[in-house]
Enzyme design. Structure first.
Site, mmCIF file in Angstrom:
data_model
loop_
_atom_site.group_PDB
_atom_site.id
_atom_site.type_symbol
_atom_site.label_atom_id
_atom_site.label_comp_id
_atom_site.label_asym_id
_atom_site.label_seq_id
_atom_site.Cartn_x
_atom_site.Cartn_y
_atom_site.Cartn_z
ATOM 1 N N GLN A 189 -33.052 120.613 -3.489
ATOM 2 C CA GLN A 189 -33.896 119.490 -3.920
ATOM 3 C C GLN A 189 -33.759 118.378 -5.464
ATOM 4 O O GLN A 189 -33.191 119.327 -6.477
ATOM 5 C CB GLN A 189 -35.306 120.310 -3.521
ATOM 6 N N ASN A 222 -35.253 120.138 1.835
ATOM 7 C CA ASN A 222 -34.849 121.607 0.651
ATOM 8 C C ASN A 222 -35.864 121.663 -0.103
ATOM 9 O O ASN A 222 -36.605 120.561 -0.458
ATOM 10 C CB ASN A 222 -33.668 120.266 -0.383
ATOM 11 N N ASP A 232 -32.966 106.394 4.159
ATOM 12 C CA ASP A 232 -32.615 106.918 3.160
ATOM 13 C C ASP A 232 -31.303 106.059 2.606
ATOM 14 O O ASP A 232 -29.774 105.503 3.085
ATOM 15 C CB ASP A 232 -31.196 108.784 3.232
ATOM 16 N N ILE A 233 -30.924 105.943 1.012
ATOM 17 C CA ILE A 233 -30.250 104.838 0.450
ATOM 18 C C ILE A 233 -29.130 105.654 0.107
ATOM 19 O O ILE A 233 -27.923 104.647 0.293
ATOM 20 C CB ILE A 233 -30.695 105.158 -1.097
ATOM 21 N N HIS A 253 -39.851 116.099 0.718
ATOM 22 C CA HIS A 253 -39.284 114.737 2.428
ATOM 23 C C HIS A 253 -38.513 115.983 3.076
ATOM 24 O O HIS A 253 -37.866 117.063 2.702
ATOM 25 C CB HIS A 253 -38.899 114.062 1.691
ATOM 26 N N PHE A 254 -38.507 115.574 4.483
ATOM 27 C CA PHE A 254 -37.572 116.009 5.534
ATOM 28 C C PHE A 254 -36.193 114.572 6.294
ATOM 29 O O PHE A 254 -36.385 113.556 6.000
ATOM 30 C CB PHE A 254 -37.965 116.058 6.901
ATOM 31 N N HIS A 255 -35.345 115.490 6.263
ATOM 32 C CA HIS A 255 -33.638 114.734 6.448
ATOM 33 C C HIS A 255 -33.786 114.389 7.869
ATOM 34 O O HIS A 255 -33.634 115.746 8.596
ATOM 35 C CB HIS A 255 -33.057 114.902 5.762
HETATM 36 P P1 5GP Z 1 -32.646 116.025 -1.323
HETATM 37 O O1 5GP Z 1 -31.457 115.840 -2.097
HETATM 38 O O2 5GP Z 1 -33.569 115.658 -2.810
HETATM 39 O O3 5GP Z 1 -32.966 116.222 -0.394
HETATM 40 O O4 5GP Z 1 -32.469 114.473 -0.987
HETATM 41 C C1 5GP Z 1 -33.614 113.486 -1.767
HETATM 42 C C2 5GP Z 1 -32.806 112.194 -0.951
HETATM 43 O O5 5GP Z 1 -33.230 110.941 -1.036
HETATM 44 C C3 5GP Z 1 -31.397 111.901 -0.459
HETATM 45 O O6 5GP Z 1 -30.236 111.989 0.325
HETATM 46 C C4 5GP Z 1 -30.963 110.172 -1.680
HETATM 47 O O7 5GP Z 1 -30.104 109.459 -1.568
HETATM 48 C C5 5GP Z 1 -32.654 109.624 -1.389
HETATM 49 N N1 5GP Z 1 -32.809 108.862 -1.939
HETATM 50 C C6 5GP Z 1 -32.987 108.936 -3.841
HETATM 51 N N2 5GP Z 1 -33.722 107.548 -3.910
HETATM 52 C C7 5GP Z 1 -34.109 107.142 -2.866
HETATM 53 C C8 5GP Z 1 -34.561 105.626 -3.262
HETATM 54 O O8 5GP Z 1 -35.065 105.395 -3.601
HETATM 55 N N3 5GP Z 1 -34.652 105.086 -1.986
HETATM 56 C C9 5GP Z 1 -34.883 105.989 -0.790
HETATM 57 N N4 5GP Z 1 -34.247 105.378 0.281
HETATM 58 N N5 5GP Z 1 -33.958 107.176 -0.752
HETATM 59 C C10 5GP Z 1 -33.611 107.648 -1.472
#
Ligand code: 5GP
Ligand code: ZN
Length: 139
Positions: free
Chosen positions: A94, A87, A31-32, A100-102
């Site tokens: 989300q 999420n 995750d970035i 996606h799964f964290h």
């Molecule tokens: P969400 O809140 O949708 O469950 O989480 C999205 C996740 O994607 C966040 O933790 C965010 O840091 C990550 N993310 C968003 N854009 C990028 C990207 O371009 N590259 C990577 N590696 N992670 C990303």
């Protein structure tokens, strides 16, 4: 593939990532914006928004991967535990609309976590609730 989806672009190699794992169905990368060191994402390659839309074969691949990858990620950063977080929908947190799964490594006192204001199960309401869910399951 959705042309305006950042995770589809990562799958296609149009946006770089730190790739943790890949097979024909799934991709995993760091995750970035990590909540903790080692924070890793797992996505099905097929573009879909929420968990219920994942093709069954890709969901099975996610299911095969998480029990192996979770401990590997946690152990690699010396974490004592790990969360899987997923999420569905903006109201659930989300932000990226490709499912996606964290995997989030956790340690004592890391200050992560969320409010969990537990209520109490309404036992009068429960039978109706079971009925409503079962009806929607279609069997
Ligand atoms: P969400 O809140 O949708 O469950 O989480 C999205 C996740 O994607 C966040 O933790 C965010 O840091 C990550 N993310 C968003 N854009 C990028 C990207 O371009 N590259 C990577 N590696 N992670 C990303
Ligand atoms: Zn996508």
């Amino acid at each position: 593939m959705s042309t305006d989806c950042i995770f589809c672009k990562i799958v296609a190699g149009e946006i770089p990532c730190y790739k943790v794992y890949e097979d024909e169905h799934v991709l995993s990368f760091l995750d970035i914006g990590p909540l903790s060191k080692g924070h890793t994402l797992v996505i099905p390659k097929h573009h879909c928004v929420t968990l219920d839309e994942i093709p069954v074969e890709q969901m099975a691949a996610v299911g095969r991967l998480l029990p192996k990858l979770g401990p590997a990620v946690a152990q690699s950063v010396g974490a004592a535990g790990w969360n899987v977080l997923q999420n569905n929908g903006p109201v659930a947190g989300q932000v990226v609309m490709h499912v996606h799964f964290h995997i989030i490594p956790r340690n004592e006192g890391d200050g992560l976590g969320y409010r969990w204001p537990a209520g109490e199960l309404d036992k009068n309401e429960a039978p109706r609730l079971l009925e409503a869910i079962t009806e929607r399951m279609g069997h």
